[in-house]
Design a protein around this motif. Structure first.
Motif, PDB file in Angstrom:
ATOM      1  N   GLU A  52       0.825  -1.204   0.000  1.00  0.00           N
ATOM      2  CA  GLU A  52       0.000   0.000   0.000  1.00  0.00           C
ATOM      3  C   GLU A  52       0.865   1.262   0.000  1.00  0.00           C
ATOM      4  N   PRO A  53       0.344   2.355  -0.528  1.00  0.00           N
ATOM      5  CA  PRO A  53       1.109   3.615  -0.542  1.00  0.00           C
ATOM      6  C   PRO A  53       1.260   4.185   0.858  1.00  0.00           C
ATOM      7  N   MET A  54       2.241   5.051   1.040  1.00  0.00           N
ATOM      8  CA  MET A  54       2.367   5.764   2.305  1.00  0.00           C
ATOM      9  C   MET A  54       1.241   6.790   2.426  1.00  0.00           C
ATOM     10  N   LYS A  55       0.952   7.192   3.652  1.00  0.00           N
ATOM     11  CA  LYS A  55      -0.138   8.126   3.901  1.00  0.00           C
ATOM     12  C   LYS A  55       0.381   9.355   4.637  1.00  0.00           C
ATOM     13  N   LYS A  56      -0.004  10.532   4.166  1.00  0.00           N
ATOM     14  CA  LYS A  56       0.392  11.779   4.818  1.00  0.00           C
ATOM     15  C   LYS A  56      -0.611  12.098   5.931  1.00  0.00           C
ATOM     16  N   ILE A  57      -0.102  12.303   7.176  1.00  0.00           N
ATOM     17  CA  ILE A  57      -1.008  12.577   8.293  1.00  0.00           C
ATOM     18  C   ILE A  57      -0.837  13.988   8.863  1.00  0.00           C
ATOM     19  N   SER A  58       0.264  14.660   8.497  1.00  0.00           N
ATOM     20  CA  SER A  58       0.445  16.054   8.880  1.00  0.00           C
ATOM     21  C   SER A  58       1.447  16.682   7.916  1.00  0.00           C
ATOM     22  N   LYS A  59       1.774  17.961   8.139  1.00  0.00           N
ATOM     23  CA  LYS A  59       2.608  18.695   7.194  1.00  0.00           C
ATOM     24  C   LYS A  59       3.915  17.988   6.877  1.00  0.00           C
ATOM     25  N   GLU A  60       4.602  17.465   7.863  1.00  0.00           N
ATOM     26  CA  GLU A  60       5.896  16.809   7.629  1.00  0.00           C
ATOM     27  C   GLU A  60       5.939  15.422   8.268  1.00  0.00           C
ATOM     28  N   LYS A  61       4.845  14.693   8.137  1.00  0.00           N
ATOM     29  CA  LYS A  61       4.825  13.342   8.695  1.00  0.00           C
ATOM     30  C   LYS A  61       3.990  12.407   7.824  1.00  0.00           C
ATOM     31  N   TRP A  62       4.631  11.328   7.422  1.00  0.00           N
ATOM     32  CA  TRP A  62       3.979  10.278   6.653  1.00  0.00           C
ATOM     33  C   TRP A  62       4.072   8.980   7.444  1.00  0.00           C
ATOM     34  N   ILE A  63       3.166   8.051   7.178  1.00  0.00           N
ATOM     35  CA  ILE A  63       3.202   6.746   7.836  1.00  0.00           C
ATOM     36  C   ILE A  63       3.045   5.642   6.804  1.00  0.00           C
ATOM     37  N   PHE A  64       3.482   4.428   7.184  1.00  0.00           N
ATOM     38  CA  PHE A  64       3.303   3.265   6.331  1.00  0.00           C
ATOM     39  C   PHE A  64       1.911   2.685   6.526  1.00  0.00           C
ATOM     40  N   GLN A  65       1.451   1.973   5.511  1.00  0.00           N
ATOM     41  CA  GLN A  65       0.192   1.251   5.587  1.00  0.00           C
ATOM     42  C   GLN A  65       0.417  -0.188   5.138  1.00  0.00           C
ATOM     43  N   GLY A  66      -0.358  -1.115   5.684  1.00  0.00           N
ATOM     44  CA  GLY A  66      -0.225  -2.503   5.283  1.00  0.00           C
ATOM     45  C   GLY A  66       1.041  -3.142   5.826  1.00  0.00           C
ATOM     46  N   GLU A  67       1.380  -4.312   5.289  1.00  0.00           N
ATOM     47  CA  GLU A  67       2.493  -5.097   5.828  1.00  0.00           C
ATOM     48  C   GLU A  67       3.742  -5.087   4.956  1.00  0.00           C
ATOM     49  N   LEU A  68       3.602  -4.740   3.685  1.00  0.00           N
ATOM     50  CA  LEU A  68       4.756  -4.781   2.790  1.00  0.00           C
ATOM     51  C   LEU A  68       5.398  -3.397   2.698  1.00  0.00           C
ATOM     52  N   ASN A  69       6.318  -3.136   3.612  1.00  0.00           N
ATOM     53  CA  ASN A  69       7.031  -1.863   3.649  1.00  0.00           C
ATOM     54  C   ASN A  69       8.506  -2.141   3.936  1.00  0.00           C
ATOM     55  N   ARG A  70       9.339  -1.924   2.954  1.00  0.00           N
ATOM     56  CA  ARG A  70      10.785  -2.132   3.107  1.00  0.00           C
ATOM     57  C   ARG A  70      11.528  -1.232   2.146  1.00  0.00           C
ATOM     58  N   ARG A  71      12.808  -1.045   2.405  1.00  0.00           N
ATOM     59  CA  ARG A  71      13.643  -0.284   1.489  1.00  0.00           C
ATOM     60  C   ARG A  71      13.933  -1.119   0.240  1.00  0.00           C
TER      61      ARG A  71
END
Length: 423
Positions: free
Chosen positions: A326-345
């Motif tokens: 899933e795409p990352m989600k923006k929750i404030s001006k300078e803060k994003w969070i991951f969604q779902g389970e598949l998140n890696r570099r």
């Protein structure tokens, strides 16, 4: 009272003769300093080293500075194969290391390369043409550089002093000075350097103007162009400045032309992440694994499959996110969070693919022992991120190599071989 801001002091009012005088004086000083610092052991080492510096009049002779793992060099060598033997042999060389070496060796001679980064030198040696000298010393300790036809390598971005009028007067610019020193020793027909985008606007353009002056005083006519890798078959948005110098005595015969965009046009779409890494495993082992800093999470780090990548950085910790999940989600001006389970570099191999290195190109970890796996992997990320994208280098050097093949009158015997191989 607010402290007065110091400004960059330019000396563009100096005549070309005055610039040449300053440059020549500085080059002589640096050469003398290198000789003074030589011990009897280092002098003997250099003499032995340069016995292998053999200029081959039947080939294009290359001198490479700040060579790193060899992205610019590999792109140049693949471009020479494409120019000389045609697209079929180029494709086979990109797919097969042995074929690459076979054909590159027919027309190219890497006389000398220099870098003091151990892991990158090991990668260069095990993947690229290695018949010439590979010098791993600090460039300040090299007393002279061998003759070449083409010099490659981008000097690190120069600094400038608020107190001193010239780039050459700023001690932070020793790498820039030695780049020019190598150029004046080697006297190639053409040189190609890459640098960061910011060079064009540094000190409101005054730094770039002085760089042009210095190269002119060294005997070269310089052109500068900002290119984005995504327009040259590279699945990545990466803007870099290219500086190409043509020796003054051949300017009437040759004027370098920068390549026109070949992807991102009506005729050809951009190469996407799906195109580049869609066939690689979803859960590879060569991934930098650590917590994410607040800086990393301050913006979106995940592109989708149908887009090009963010710029590949020279750090595993800063590698962009894998486009799956899933795409990352923006929750404030300078803060994003991951969604779902598949998140890696992105993995090492994925970053290499995005930088358009062929799969046969293996990166060294510097032979480091007793260090954490992340540290060994980071040696590879660093080399990949510092490199010029291979296919971008291929396009930038194509015009030069076409000229050099004709100028140096490469053996007709090899042209016959080309016709046989292409049927």
């Amino acid at each position: 009272m607010a402290k007065e801001e110091k400004k960059f002091i330019s000396s563009l009012s100096m005549s070309s003769e005055e610039v040449a005088s300053v440059l020549n004086k500085k080059i002589i000083e640096e050469k003398e300093e290198a000789r003074r610092n030589q011990t009897s052991e280092s002098k003997a080492f250099e003499q032995e080293l340069f016995k292998n510096a053999k200029y081959d009049p039947k080939k294009i002779n290359i001198l490479s500075l700040f060579s790193g793992a060899g992205g610019l060099d590999l792109g140049t060598e693949l471009s020479a194969i494409n120019q000389f033997f045609g697209n079929n042999i180029f494709k086979n060389s990109f797919d097969n290391k042995n074929i690459f070496h076979e054909y590159a060796n027919k027309i190219l001679n890497v006389v000398y390369s220099n870098d003091n980064y151990k892991a990158a030198n090991l990668s260069y040696k095990q993947n690229l043409l290695a018949d010439g000298i590979q010098d791993t010393r600090d460039i300040r300790k090299v007393t002279h550089f061998p003759k070449s036809d083409l010099m490659l390598g981008g000097f690190p971005c120069p600094g400038f002093s608020a107190a001193g009028p010239r780039l050459l007067d700023d001690p932070r610019n020793f790498l820039y000075i030695h780049y020019i020193r190598a150029l004046m020793d080697s006297k190639p027909l053409v040189f190609i350097a890459e640098n960061v985008k910011g060079l064009m606007t540094m000190a409101h353009g005054q730094v770039l103007k002085q760089i042009r002056e210095d190269f002119a005083a060294a005997g070269y006519y310089v052109t500068v162009q900002l290119l984005n890798a995504k327009n040259y078959n590279v699945p990545q948005s990466r803007e870099r400045v290219f500086i190409v110098g043509v020796r003054n005595d051949i300017r009437n015969d040759y004027q370098y032309e920068y390549p026109l965009p070949i992807t991102g046009t009506l005729q050809a779409p951009l190469v996407t992440l799906k195109d580049a890494i869609g066939d690689l495993p979803e859960h590879p082992k060569d991934v930098f694994d650590s917590d994410y800093s607040s800086m990393y999470m301050s913006r979106n780090r995940k592109k989708n499959w149908n887009d090009v990548s963010f710029t590949i950085q020279a750090s595993g910790r800063q590698a962009p996110q894998y486009p799956g999940g899933e795409p990352m989600k923006k929750i404030s001006k300078e803060k994003w969070i991951f969604q779902g389970e598949l998140n890696r570099r992105l993995s090492v191999r994925e970053c290499a693919r995005i930088q358009t290195f062929p799969d046969w190109f293996k990166f060294s970890n510097g032979n480091k022992v007793n260090v954490k796996e992340n540290n060994r992997l980071n040696e590879k990320y660093k080399q990949i991120g510092n490199a010029v994208p291979v296919l971008l280098a291929k396009e930038v050097t194509g015009n030069v190599l076409s000229y050099l093949i004709n100028k140096l009158n490469i053996s007709p015997k090899v042209y016959n071989e080309r016709r046989v191989n292409e049927g």
